[in-house]
Design a protein around this motif. Structure first.
Motif, PDB file in Angstrom:
ATOM      1  N   UNK A  75       0.820  -1.219   0.000  1.00 56.75           N
ATOM      2  CA  UNK A  75       0.000   0.000   0.000  1.00 56.75           C
ATOM      3  C   UNK A  75       0.852   1.266   0.000  1.00 56.75           C
ATOM      4  N   UNK A  76       2.093   1.143   0.415  1.00 56.57           N
ATOM      5  CA  UNK A  76       2.986   2.302   0.443  1.00 56.57           C
ATOM      6  C   UNK A  76       3.473   2.687  -0.944  1.00 56.57           C
ATOM      7  N   UNK A  97      -6.238   3.293  -9.996  1.00 59.95           N
ATOM      8  CA  UNK A  97      -7.461   3.896  -9.464  1.00 59.95           C
ATOM      9  C   UNK A  97      -7.541   5.292 -10.065  1.00 59.95           C
ATOM     10  N   UNK A  98      -7.574   6.301  -9.210  1.00 61.76           N
ATOM     11  CA  UNK A  98      -7.592   7.693  -9.676  1.00 61.76           C
ATOM     12  C   UNK A  98      -6.264   8.391  -9.451  1.00 61.76           C
ATOM     13  N   UNK A  99      -5.244   7.643  -9.036  1.00 62.38           N
ATOM     14  CA  UNK A  99      -3.955   8.233  -8.679  1.00 62.38           C
ATOM     15  C   UNK A  99      -2.941   8.000  -9.803  1.00 62.38           C
ATOM     16  N   UNK A 120      -3.035   5.234  -0.655  1.00 65.34           N
ATOM     17  CA  UNK A 120      -3.788   6.223   0.110  1.00 65.34           C
ATOM     18  C   UNK A 120      -4.283   5.693   1.432  1.00 65.34           C
ATOM     19  N   UNK A 121      -4.200   4.394   1.643  1.00 70.48           N
ATOM     20  CA  UNK A 121      -4.625   3.786   2.908  1.00 70.48           C
ATOM     21  C   UNK A 121      -3.677   2.632   3.210  1.00 70.48           C
ATOM     22  N   UNK A 122      -2.667   2.885   4.047  1.00 72.17           N
ATOM     23  CA  UNK A 122      -1.641   1.876   4.335  1.00 72.17           C
ATOM     24  C   UNK A 122      -2.143   0.705   5.162  1.00 72.17           C
ATOM     25  N   UNK A 127      -8.047  -3.466  -4.182  1.00 68.44           N
ATOM     26  CA  UNK A 127      -7.737  -3.650  -5.599  1.00 68.44           C
ATOM     27  C   UNK A 127      -8.221  -2.426  -6.351  1.00 68.44           C
ATOM     28  N   UNK A 128      -7.360  -1.936  -7.242  1.00 66.93           N
ATOM     29  CA  UNK A 128      -7.716  -0.781  -8.077  1.00 66.93           C
ATOM     30  C   UNK A 128      -7.521  -1.166  -9.540  1.00 66.93           C
TER      31      UNK A 128
END
Length: 165
Positions: A75-76, A97-99, A120-122, A127-128
């Motif tokens: 996630x990092x 995703x949107x990043x 965005x959430x560690x 899944x994106x």
């Protein structure tokens, strides 16, 4: 005449900043003896496209991702990902995703490389969709591929913090 021959001897390859210097026979207009090998990176990336200028996509052509070299990471962020597909151009954005991805590099019309951004959430696995969007036309790929972000467990986070200390 020597300057003209030297100018004729250098050839830009695909607008990628690379150049090829031909031998004196080629600069003088004589046919070179034997085949001139291309670098492996161009040979493996679209035989018909290597060395040709990049042209805008026709309305029916949309950049599509067919395969990711790696479909999971922490996630990092920070996972290196190679995207294989078709109709790639240098102005494409890679979105997780949107990043937007970090360090996106155009290699050839079938290959991009990038670094996955943080989720965005560690603390939460998720899944994106990985998709491409043209920065010029705004067109997005129609078939996104999944990328799985893994949350670090509390134990592995504590071990990593202890190792860093």
């Amino acid at each position: 005449a020597a300057a003209a021959a030297a100018a004729a001897a250098a050839l830009s390859v695909g607008g990628m900043g690379a150049s090829v210097t031909l031998g004196a026979a080629a600069a003088s207009g004589a046919a070179p003896s034997g085949d001139v090998p291309r670098p492996p990176s161009l040979r493996s990336c679209g035989e018909g496209d290597a060395g040709l200028p990049i042209s805008p996509l026709s309305p029916s052509e949309v950049a599509e991702v067919g395969r990711l070299s790696c479909d999971r990471g922490p996630c990092t962020g920070g996972t290196a990902v190679w995207l294989q597909g078709e109709h790639f151009t240098p102005e494409l954005l890679v979105l997780f995703g949107d990043v937007p991805a970090k360090e996106v590099s155009y290699v050839c019309p079938e290959l991009l490389t990038c670094v996955a951004p943080p989720s965005g959430d560690d603390e939460r696995s998720r899944t994106v969709d990985v998709r491409l969007v043209s920065a010029v036309s705004g067109r997005a790929s129609r078939r996104p591929l999944p990328f799985h972000y893994r949350a670090q467990s509390a134990a592995s986070s504590a071990a990593a913090a202890a190792a860093a200390a």
